[in-house]
Design an enzyme around this catalytic site. Structure first.
Site, PDB file in Angstrom:
ATOM      1  N   ARG A 237       5.378 -42.450 -42.383  1.00 53.98           N
ATOM      2  CA  ARG A 237       4.713 -43.435 -43.235  1.00 53.98           C
ATOM      3  C   ARG A 237       5.668 -44.617 -43.392  1.00 53.98           C
ATOM      4  O   ARG A 237       6.886 -44.438 -43.520  1.00 53.98           O
ATOM      5  CB  ARG A 237       4.397 -42.855 -44.620  1.00 53.98           C
ATOM      6  CG  ARG A 237       3.185 -41.938 -44.665  1.00 53.98           C
ATOM      7  CD  ARG A 237       1.856 -42.676 -44.439  1.00 53.98           C
ATOM      8  NE  ARG A 237       0.704 -41.799 -44.545  1.00 53.98           N
ATOM      9  CZ  ARG A 237       0.115 -41.176 -43.529  1.00 53.98           C
ATOM     10  NH1 ARG A 237       0.577 -41.335 -42.288  1.00 53.98           N
ATOM     11  NH2 ARG A 237      -0.932 -40.412 -43.720  1.00 53.98           N
ATOM     12  N   GLU A 266      -0.089 -52.031 -44.661  1.00 54.01           N
ATOM     13  CA  GLU A 266      -0.965 -51.925 -43.482  1.00 54.01           C
ATOM     14  C   GLU A 266      -2.328 -52.503 -43.803  1.00 54.01           C
ATOM     15  O   GLU A 266      -2.861 -52.233 -44.879  1.00 54.01           O
ATOM     16  CB  GLU A 266      -1.091 -50.458 -43.056  1.00 54.01           C
ATOM     17  CG  GLU A 266       0.232 -49.909 -42.535  1.00 54.01           C
ATOM     18  CD  GLU A 266       0.164 -48.469 -42.033  1.00 54.01           C
ATOM     19  OE1 GLU A 266      -0.930 -47.890 -42.023  1.00 54.01           O
ATOM     20  OE2 GLU A 266       1.205 -47.935 -41.648  1.00 54.01           O
ATOM     21  N   HIS A 285      -0.866 -48.127 -36.391  1.00 50.52           N
ATOM     22  CA  HIS A 285      -1.089 -46.790 -36.970  1.00 50.52           C
ATOM     23  C   HIS A 285      -2.094 -45.992 -36.119  1.00 50.52           C
ATOM     24  O   HIS A 285      -3.176 -45.638 -36.584  1.00 50.52           O
ATOM     25  CB  HIS A 285      -1.581 -46.905 -38.425  1.00 50.52           C
ATOM     26  CG  HIS A 285      -1.384 -45.643 -39.213  1.00 50.52           C
ATOM     27  ND1 HIS A 285      -1.038 -45.623 -40.538  1.00 50.52           N
ATOM     28  CD2 HIS A 285      -1.488 -44.333 -38.857  1.00 50.52           C
ATOM     29  CE1 HIS A 285      -0.941 -44.378 -40.959  1.00 50.52           C
ATOM     30  NE2 HIS A 285      -1.213 -43.565 -39.951  1.00 50.52           N
TER      31      HIS A 285
HETATM   32  N1  LIG Z   1       1.302 -42.217 -37.506  1.00 51.90           N
HETATM   33  C1  LIG Z   1       0.241 -41.429 -37.610  1.00 51.90           C
HETATM   34  O1  LIG Z   1      -0.849 -41.758 -37.171  1.00 51.90           O
HETATM   35  C2  LIG Z   1       0.388 -40.101 -38.268  1.00 51.90           C
HETATM   36  C3  LIG Z   1       1.354 -39.896 -39.220  1.00 51.90           C
HETATM   37  N2  LIG Z   1       1.484 -38.659 -39.811  1.00 51.90           N
HETATM   38  C4  LIG Z   1       2.536 -38.473 -40.809  1.00 51.90           C
HETATM   39  O2  LIG Z   1       3.367 -37.406 -40.394  1.00 51.90           O
HETATM   40  C5  LIG Z   1       3.634 -36.588 -41.518  1.00 51.90           C
HETATM   41  C6  LIG Z   1       4.071 -35.216 -41.068  1.00 51.90           C
HETATM   42  O3  LIG Z   1       2.996 -34.483 -40.550  1.00 51.90           O
HETATM   43  P1  LIG Z   1       3.198 -32.924 -40.179  1.00 51.90           P
HETATM   44  O4  LIG Z   1       4.306 -32.757 -39.229  1.00 51.90           O
HETATM   45  O5  LIG Z   1       1.869 -32.386 -39.824  1.00 51.90           O
HETATM   46  O6  LIG Z   1       3.651 -32.369 -41.620  1.00 51.90           O
HETATM   47  P2  LIG Z   1       4.480 -31.086 -41.973  1.00 51.90           P
HETATM   48  O7  LIG Z   1       4.215 -30.815 -43.410  1.00 51.90           O
HETATM   49  O8  LIG Z   1       4.230 -30.007 -40.985  1.00 51.90           O
HETATM   50  O9  LIG Z   1       6.007 -31.557 -41.787  1.00 51.90           O
HETATM   51  C7  LIG Z   1       6.665 -32.356 -42.688  1.00 51.90           C
HETATM   52  C8  LIG Z   1       8.167 -32.130 -42.537  1.00 51.90           C
HETATM   53  O10 LIG Z   1       8.826 -33.052 -43.418  1.00 51.90           O
HETATM   54  C9  LIG Z   1       9.860 -32.362 -44.073  1.00 51.90           C
HETATM   55  N3  LIG Z   1      10.173 -32.961 -45.369  1.00 51.90           N
HETATM   56  C10 LIG Z   1       9.331 -33.231 -46.396  1.00 51.90           C
HETATM   57  N4  LIG Z   1       9.999 -33.777 -47.414  1.00 51.90           N
HETATM   58  C11 LIG Z   1      11.298 -33.845 -47.034  1.00 51.90           C
HETATM   59  C12 LIG Z   1      12.482 -34.324 -47.635  1.00 51.90           C
HETATM   60  N5  LIG Z   1      12.474 -34.832 -48.868  1.00 51.90           N
HETATM   61  N6  LIG Z   1      13.641 -34.244 -46.933  1.00 51.90           N
HETATM   62  C13 LIG Z   1      13.657 -33.737 -45.692  1.00 51.90           C
HETATM   63  N7  LIG Z   1      12.558 -33.264 -45.049  1.00 51.90           N
HETATM   64  C14 LIG Z   1      11.409 -33.318 -45.719  1.00 51.90           C
HETATM   65  C15 LIG Z   1       9.353 -30.953 -44.254  1.00 51.90           C
HETATM   66  O11 LIG Z   1      10.507 -30.177 -44.483  1.00 51.90           O
HETATM   67  P3  LIG Z   1      10.487 -28.591 -44.698  1.00 51.90           P
HETATM   68  O12 LIG Z   1      10.140 -28.049 -43.365  1.00 51.90           O
HETATM   69  O13 LIG Z   1      11.865 -28.281 -45.079  1.00 51.90           O
HETATM   70  O14 LIG Z   1       9.446 -28.309 -45.721  1.00 51.90           O
HETATM   71  C16 LIG Z   1       8.653 -30.746 -42.913  1.00 51.90           C
HETATM   72  O15 LIG Z   1       9.574 -30.284 -41.968  1.00 51.90           O
HETATM   73  C17 LIG Z   1       2.347 -36.661 -42.342  1.00 51.90           C
HETATM   74  O16 LIG Z   1       2.551 -36.329 -43.683  1.00 51.90           O
HETATM   75  C18 LIG Z   1       1.951 -38.108 -42.165  1.00 51.90           C
HETATM   76  O17 LIG Z   1       2.561 -38.901 -43.163  1.00 51.90           O
HETATM   77  C19 LIG Z   1       0.673 -37.635 -39.462  1.00 51.90           C
HETATM   78  C20 LIG Z   1      -0.306 -37.807 -38.532  1.00 51.90           C
HETATM   79  C21 LIG Z   1      -0.554 -39.043 -37.879  1.00 51.90           C
HETATM   80  O1  LIG Z   2      -1.631 -41.000 -40.514  1.00 52.74           O
HETATM   81  C1  LIG Z   2      -2.456 -40.207 -40.233  1.00 52.74           C
HETATM   82  C2  LIG Z   2      -2.566 -38.902 -40.800  1.00 52.74           C
HETATM   83  O2  LIG Z   2      -3.390 -38.104 -40.313  1.00 52.74           O
HETATM   84  O3  LIG Z   2      -1.865 -38.625 -41.790  1.00 52.74           O
END
Ligand SMILES: NC(=O)C1=CN([C@@H]2O[C@H](COP(=O)(O)OP(=O)(O)OC[C@H]3O[C@@H](n4cnc5c(N)ncnc54)[C@H](OP(=O)(O)O)[C@@H]3O)[C@@H](O)[C@H]2O)C=CC1
Ligand SMILES: O=CC(=O)O
Length: 324
Positions: A237, A266, A285
């Site tokens: 994000r 955005e 995005h």
């Molecule tokens: N650009 C785009 O179009 C898209 C963007 N996204 C973004 O990607 C993000 C991640 O998606 P996804 O992988 O499915 O989510 P997940 O919940 O599977 O992964 C999120 C990861 O972030 C880590 N995390 C969260 N908070 C912290 C912190 N404070 N410090 C360190 N690590 C942290 C978590 O750590 P832990 O494992 O230790 O809990 C986890 O490993 C979404 O929330 C969204 O914002 C998603 C889809 C599309």
């Molecule tokens: O940014 C896209 C999402 O699925 O989150």
């Protein structure tokens, strides 16, 4: 009687028919104040809400006294006030998993295009500037066998690590709140603190959600820790990165380049200095924006809504505790 739902995103005909089978649907354009005013009666009656984009907060919830389920066509849910939903016992459904591989592909595309200057050189060729072979001033940097650091080793982080390790022979570092044994076993990924990751990575890739803890996690201080040859990729994000600090770091050579799918605001302002920098690849995005994946997300969102309205929140629920 079918539950009333508000749909604020157009669906393909087959998915709309599936939703109509189970719900009495009112389709609106968006969640803007104008739409909320125009459809005030429908909002009053709605038990479900399905769409993407737009803020779902206490103000909107106050206009939807019967709401039981929100179904977002996204995995990220930073636009929902989850505490307010919990207080009202409204469950929030989202679409993880279906988009994971596609977003990891987008991140790898940003890694490759910023390292190899793909968009910059594409514009250069199309401008008719290819009169002779390019010189070192237009050379890129290698991706293979470099070090890729992942901030957020969740579903998308894992899929990116897989590509980096098996596809490009890269060393993978990661930072997350907990240890991810599978990443270590499958991709030889090493967990490290943020400072070490920033200092040692050639590519720093952000796949973090936006939370109070991750807001501006990367600012001037963190950018200074990165190698001057390093590239920052953000597909998590926008507000995870302090954009003004990033612009300064790119302008003054603190870091080499950036690949951005997300921005603090955005759509990004046409006046943003980021759009003037040749060492920045910008995307609107589009992490999950393929025909197949966007269809899959909408399908999951429809099924999530139908299931949750009948009390089934086993899969894809952000806050099952809200039902208690
Ligand atoms: N650009 C785009 O179009 C898209 C963007 N996204 C973004 O990607 C993000 C991640 O998606 P996804 O992988 O499915 O989510 P997940 O919940 O599977 O992964 C999120 C990861 O972030 C880590 N995390 C969260 N908070 C912290 C912190 N404070 N410090 C360190 N690590 C942290 C978590 O750590 P832990 O494992 O230790 O809990 C986890 O490993 C979404 O929330 C969204 O914002 C998603 C889809 C599309
Ligand atoms: O940014 C896209 C999402 O699925 O989150």
């Amino acid at each position: 009687m079918k539950p009333s739902v508000i749909l604020y995103k157009s669906l393909p005909d087959d998915l709309r028919a599936r939703l109509d089978e189970h719900c009495a649907v009112t389709e609106i354009n968006d969640l803007s104040p104008e739409s909320q005013q125009q459809y005030a009666d429908a909002l009053q009656q709605a038990e479900g809400l399905l769409g993407s984009g737009g803020k779902v907060n206490g103000d909107l919830l106050a206009k939807m006294p019967k709401l039981r389920v929100c179904s977002s066509v996204s995995v990220g849910y930073d636009n929902f006030d989850v505490d307010a939903l919990n207080q009202r016992h409204v469950v929030l459904m989202h679409t993880p998993t279906v988009l994971t591989e596609t977003v990891a592909d987008t991140m790898m595309a940003l890694v490759l295009s910023s390292a190899r200057r793909v968009t910059e050189l594409d514009a250069w060729v199309k401008a008719g500037k290819w009169q002779q072979s390019i010189g070192p001033d237009l050379f890129g940097i290698d991706v293979h066998h470099k070090t890729l650091g992942i901030l957020g080793m969740g579903r998308i982080g894992m899929a990116l690590a897989q590509r980096a390790h098996f596809g490009f022979g890269m060393k993978v570092l990661y930072n997350a709140r907990r240890e991810h044994e599978e990443a270590q076993t499958r991709f030889d990924a090493q967990r490290c603190d943020l400072e070490t990751l920033l200092k040692e990575s050639d590519f720093v890739c952000i796949s973090l959600p936006l939370t109070e803890q991750t807001h501006h996690m990367i600012g001037a201080e963190q950018l200074k820790l990165m190698k001057s040859s390093a590239v920052l990729i953000n597909a998590g994000r926008g507000p995870v990165v302090d954009e003004n600090a990033l612009i300064a770091a790119l302008q003054n050579g603190t870091i080499h380049a950036a690949g951005l799918d997300v921005f603090e605001q955005e759509p990004v302002s046409p006046d943003s200095p980021l759009l003037k920098l040749p060492n920045v690849v910008t995307l609107p995005h589009i992490g999950s924006a393929t025909h197949e994946t966007r269809y899959g997300m909408m399908q999951d969102a429809v099924e999530n809504l139908i299931a949750a309205l009948s009390g089934n929140v086993e899969k894809n629920c952000v806050n099952p505790q809200a039902l208690k």
